[in-house]
Write an enzyme that holds these catalytic residues in place. Sequence first.
Site: not given
Ligand code: URA
Length: 428
Positions: A85, A171, A186, A190
């Site tokens: 990521h 947000r 966040s 995922k």
């Molecule tokens: N990318 C994400 O998936 N979430 C965030 O809060 C910031 C960047």
Amino acid sequence: MSTHDAVEVITTKRDGRSLSDSQIDWVVDAYTRGDVADEQMSSLAMAILLNGMEQREIARWTAAMIASGERMDFSGLSRPTADKHSTGGVGDKITLPLAPLVAACGVAVPQLSGRGLGHTGGTLDKLEAIPGWRAALSNEEMMRQLEDVGAVICAAGDGLAPADKKLYALRDVTGTVEAIPLIASSIMSKKIAEGTGALVLDVKVGTGAFMKDLDRARELARTMVALGTDAGVRTTALLTDMSTPLGLTAGNAIEVAESVEVLAGGGPADVVELTVALAREMLAGAGVDDVDPADRLADGSAMDAWKAMIRAQGGDPDAALPEAEESHVVAAPTTGVLTRLDAMAVGMAAWRLGAGRARKEDPVQAGAGVVWHARPGDEVTEGQPLFTLLTDEPARFERALASLEDGYDVEPAGTAYEPSPIVLERID
Ligand code: URA
């Protein structure tokens, strides 16, 4: 009857105290179901931004967001899995060569990606420049492709961490994106729900990144590595430079073309270096230590995996890529050395040319973007092309040129230039 109420949870955090596990479980679930209102969650998000969270609270918050949706499971595959990521950068096309490269080394890559918003591009937008390629796959299609090809880059379905989807949108419009506990939970909710066995985080630092300074980037990386490790995902992070954009292109089709050059054994040195460094981390996380990814770039097997990956999703890897209808060249103003090329300025220019979107429902132009013909440290001659701006709509040139104006410096020949490394730190 509910065990908590929103005001009690908000005031706990507003007054600088820690949220209990049951407060966190309740508020995340109630918000996802619509029982906690947007204005209440935005107040809580602001209290978290201002007062922070302990690692225990962040881990519980992450677990609650994972529990809001489905969890994928790749344990039935015949090979180990690893994913990467990136927190987002300009010219950051690394996923494109990286996923097939790691697959060519024997590790499956289940990469669920997003579309870009703002000045950083989205991986799916880039791949959608390839004629025929489709981002939406069912879980079964994804599993089959992972087994057959070893790499998938596709859109995350709605089932994964729906609490995050709702909270991230909130947000975005309430000035609470920057809270480290919220960013970390966040991203990691995922990635953990996605079910990868190993994970490498590319945490960008610099003008073109979310995190402008090293201390905050380090704190974000440490928080995320701890979350992944505690959840049983072998997680490491590289802090990498994003004060200068990566490679020589920022856009969609032009970044695909640059990625294909890397897969063909060429391409800009910084893109190759970062791709190989991240591949090594992913392989180590997956327990594969007998393959050198640089060899797989050189022997063409990463290119074979790329073609198979694109074809499996309906794309034609040999088709001509779309080209912008209009171009505009910016010439070097003087002879000398390019000593600075600012990632944010280039990212904004590409975005203004139509490569990115302002609202999430906007389309992007496949051919739009910026090509730079020199990198910091290179000598340039007055009048030589320094940038080529690409778009289908010439009215966009003016604002793109304005964002580039203060985005670079050419200093007299002989000016000392100290290159900064791409990989700044490793965190495990
Ligand atoms: N990318 C994400 O998936 N979430 C965030 O809060 C910031 C960047």
